[in-house]
Write an enzyme that holds these catalytic residues in place. Structure first.
Site, PDB file in Angstrom:
ATOM      1  N   GLU A 296       0.925  -1.058  -0.117  1.00  8.43           N
ATOM      2  CA  GLU A 296       0.243   0.159  -0.359  1.00  8.43           C
ATOM      3  C   GLU A 296       1.265   1.189  -0.099  1.00  8.43           C
ATOM      4  O   GLU A 296       0.697   2.215  -0.109  1.00  8.43           O
ATOM      5  CB  GLU A 296      -1.183   0.417   1.571  1.00  8.43           C
ATOM      6  CG  GLU A 296      -1.986  -0.894   0.984  1.00  8.43           C
ATOM      7  CD  GLU A 296      -1.850  -2.302   1.664  1.00  8.43           C
ATOM      8  OE1 GLU A 296      -0.463  -2.831   2.253  1.00  8.43           O
ATOM      9  OE2 GLU A 296      -2.488  -3.011   1.323  1.00  8.43           O
TER      10      GLU A 296
ATOM     11  N   HIS B 238     -10.834  -4.954  10.078  1.00  5.83           N
ATOM     12  CA  HIS B 238     -12.077  -4.811   8.583  1.00  5.83           C
ATOM     13  C   HIS B 238     -13.442  -3.932   8.089  1.00  5.83           C
ATOM     14  O   HIS B 238     -13.679  -4.575   7.701  1.00  5.83           O
ATOM     15  CB  HIS B 238     -12.041  -6.358   8.126  1.00  5.83           C
ATOM     16  CG  HIS B 238     -10.824  -7.286   7.396  1.00  5.83           C
ATOM     17  ND1 HIS B 238      -9.747  -6.912   7.447  1.00  5.83           N
ATOM     18  CD2 HIS B 238     -11.161  -8.048   6.539  1.00  5.83           C
ATOM     19  CE1 HIS B 238      -8.703  -7.962   6.797  1.00  5.83           C
ATOM     20  NE2 HIS B 238     -10.079  -9.038   6.219  1.00  5.83           N
TER      21      HIS B 238
END
Lengths: 329, 325
Positions: A64, A133
């Site tokens: 990322e 999440h």
């Protein structure tokens, strides 16, 4: 060709924005984890690789920080990248390129250089996915000078704000919610944009101002409709953009109603709802009949187990109670 | 073997960087310059050698210690000195200071001090080049300290995976602020970190501008032929300390480097080495080299006149440049 009443799913509205922007502007490209895979990105990237090639639709390793940095660097070098983070939680690895670099770049270069990048993060609440999440970080990003933050709730706004974000010369954090992907509504076929920084009144009313964005705007809208049946006239505002905030639409409404509820899908402390209350207090305090009320997540990480989850996420009932608490007083 | 034009350019570029850097010592000590300044003196051969193979369309990103990169890429001396003095005529309009230099019209896309923070940006510039197929090369300058940051490895992987035209230039000056390389790595062969990614990588004497230049020529050719990326480790040394004019010599308050080590490296001064080469090979005589130096000194003097004549940005413009139009 143009049909204002054609219906499209939220995810396909985003997809159409990409098709049209990549067609009309060669500097636009899509990069990020899973852009090849509907498993990751739903229908948002449908048909893009086939049409524009793997040069402009780049699926990436799980990196990322590096990948977001590359998107930021490409933007500095004159491209208009959209960098995708299928789970916003993982986007925290990219704080450096987003905050230190992209957000500050125009300022630290004295306006010499711009960073027209879209940083797209998806919130994946619920489903027993637990704390890593499901987080919604819009307040965090809105804290940073130089970033714009948009959170569309409808398919129309999803397309229009994605187009606006791509066209903008600044880094724009585009945040959506997986729960919105199946929402279907009218989306014009032609290329259009929704101005960043403009909210919209979803339901006019006179008793209480109810403000929300993204998925919470749907819940809030439902709550407003239910309250209508009970004779409580709520004005529901979908801000659509978290930063810069459309203060005018909020202030005008609160001046009229004197009561304010903010429903937000993230935490309470230092949050989006707190910011709106602070602005109202600073600017139009005398118009408030009562202290404003926040409906937010508690200051707790997201739990996994279903019953805990149920009490964690605010629902229509939480918003209805909040509004009623103001009316009763 | 080397054209006279290239040799003289390398010399002039190194002199420009050295004289600019040393011109800042007095203003820093007197307090005229207040922002943190990381001087590049001693490392000139790296910037000059790499810069000589690039054109204005090629891009480069730098670090906290990037005066040299900015200058060899074509950035204006006047605007750099003004920026370091916080003037509104600076290359970043007084918003950046010494650590944020920009000359995008010359391909110097920016310098920033987050260690390793600009490496992925250079990969992005390489990606832009590969999408546009414009044949340009992107250079990432970073130090040995950046080798401790994970994003470097993400960047190497991404660049290798997509064969991007990126030259990673690690300037190993043996010190990561106050720590000797032996205290931050189990070995000192930095160039080997690129090998597992299948990236062509080599180590050169970073105080030998001709060696750097040759490596850069090979690297840029490989990138332009779509066989990038390339990793070059340049062994060099900063003659000044990490920040400011302090030499960081042991026994002084910063207490870092052995005096004998600093002296050893002084003997390897890249400018003196090239000067010797030019004279011995009859490329130039002493008078000609003196003239080059005098002309550059004149340019730097003019930069100070320009800086003194410039204003600080008005307080009323604090909010300017937060967002681009």
């Amino acid at each position: 060709m143009s049909s204002a009443n054609r219906k499209l799913q939220y995810s396909l509205a985003i997809n159409e924005a990409f098709h049209q922007m990549m067609e009309s502007d060669e500097s636009v490209f899509l990069i990020g984890q899973g852009v090849k895979s509907p498993w990751y990105v739903g229908k948002t990237a449908d048909g893009l690789i086939k049409r524009f090639g793997a040069e402009r639709v780049i699926d990436t390793p799980v990196s990322e920080n590096g990948v977001t940095g590359a998107a930021v660097g490409a933007a500095i070098a004159g491209m208009r990248p959209v960098v995708m983070h299928p789970r916003m939680d993982f986007m925290l690895y990219a704080f450096d390129p987003i905050i230190n670099q992209a957000a500050n770049w125009h300022y630290m270069s004295g306006g010499t250089s711009s960073v027209p990048v879209v940083i797209w993060g998806v919130v994946n609440r619920g489903g027993e996915q637990a704390a890593q999440h499901s987080q919604a970080f819009h307040a965090l990003f809105s804290h940073i000078p130089g970033l714009k933050v948009v959170m569309p709730a409808t398919p129309y706004d999803a397309k229009g704000l994605m187009v606006a974000a791509i066209q903008d010369n600044n880094p724009v954090v585009f945040i959506d919610d997986r729960w919105l992907y199946g929402v279907e509504d009218e989306v014009p076929e032609e290329l259009y944009s929704v101005p960043i920084g403009e909210g919209i009144i979803r339901k006019p009313g006179n008793d209480v101002t109810l403000v929300a964005v993204s998925y919470m705007a749907h819940i809030a809208h439902k709550a407003a409709n239910s309250l209508e049946k009970e004779g409580i006239d709520v004005e529901m505002i979908d801000l659509r953009t978290v930063k810069p905030l459309d203060t005018e639409i909020i202030f005008n409404s609160v001046k009229k109603t004197g009561r304010l509820v903010i429903a937000d899908g993230s935490w309470k402390t230092g949050g989006f709802a707190a910011e709106i209350i602070a602005l109202v207090n600073e600017n139009i305090f005398d118009h408030l009949k009562q202290p404003a009320v926040r409906v937010t997540l508690p200051d707790i990480p997201a739990p996994a187990s279903a019953d805990l989850e149920k009490s964690y996420y605010p629902d229509e009932g939480s918003i209805i109670s909040a509004v009623k608490s103001l009316i009763k007083n | 073997m080397y054209s006279e034009e290239v040799l003289k350019k390398l010399y002039a570029d190194m002199i420009l960087v050295r004289l600019s850097e040393e011109s800042l010592v007095e203003p820093i000590l007197s307090g005229d310059v207040k922002c943190p300044v990381h001087l590049y003196s001693g490392q000139e051969a790296v910037a000059a050698g790499i810069g000589a193979v690039l054109n204005e369309k090629d891009s480069a990103f730098g670090t906290h210690r990037s005066h040299g990169h900015y200058l060899v890429k074509g950035g204006s001396v006047k605007e750099m000195i003004a920026e370091i003095h916080g003037k509104s005529t600076g290359c970043s309009k007084g918003r950046g200071g010494s650590m944020h230099l920009y000359a995008p019209d010359k391909g110097f896309l920016g310098a920033a001090p987050i260690v390793a923070g600009t490496i992925s940006l250079a990969v992005g510039a390489g990606m832009a080049s590969s999408i546009r197929k414009d044949g340009t090369v992107a250079v990432s300058f970073f130090g040995d300290g950046a080798v401790g940051e994970g994003v470097l490895y993400e960047s190497l992987n991404l660049a290798a995976l997509r064969k991007l035209p990126v030259i990673f230039v690690c300037e190993n000056n043996l010190y990561s602020t106050h720590l000797h390389i032996s205290e931050i790595r189990p070995n000192d062969e930095i160039y080997k970190i690129a090998e597992p990614f299948g990236i062509t990588s080599f180590r050169v004497d970073g105080n030998d501008v001709l060696e750097v230049y040759e490596a850069a020529e090979k690297a840029v050719e490989q990138c332009r032929n779509n066989n990038g990326p390339v990793f070059i480790e340049t062994l060099t040394y900063r003659m000044r300390g990490h920040v400011g004019p302090d030499d960081n010599i042991q026994g002084t308050h910063t207490d870092i480097r052995p005096a004998a080590e600093v002296e050893d490296w002084r003997q390897k001064d890249p400018i003196e080495r090239l000067k010797k080469y030019l004279l011995e090979n009859g490329v130039a005589d002493v008078e000609e080299l003196d003239l080059i130096e005098r002309e550059i000194q004149q340019e730097i003097n003019e930069a100070y006149v320009f800086t003194n004549d410039s204003q600080l940005p008005p307080k009323s413009e604090l909010e300017k440049y937060v967002f681009s139009k």
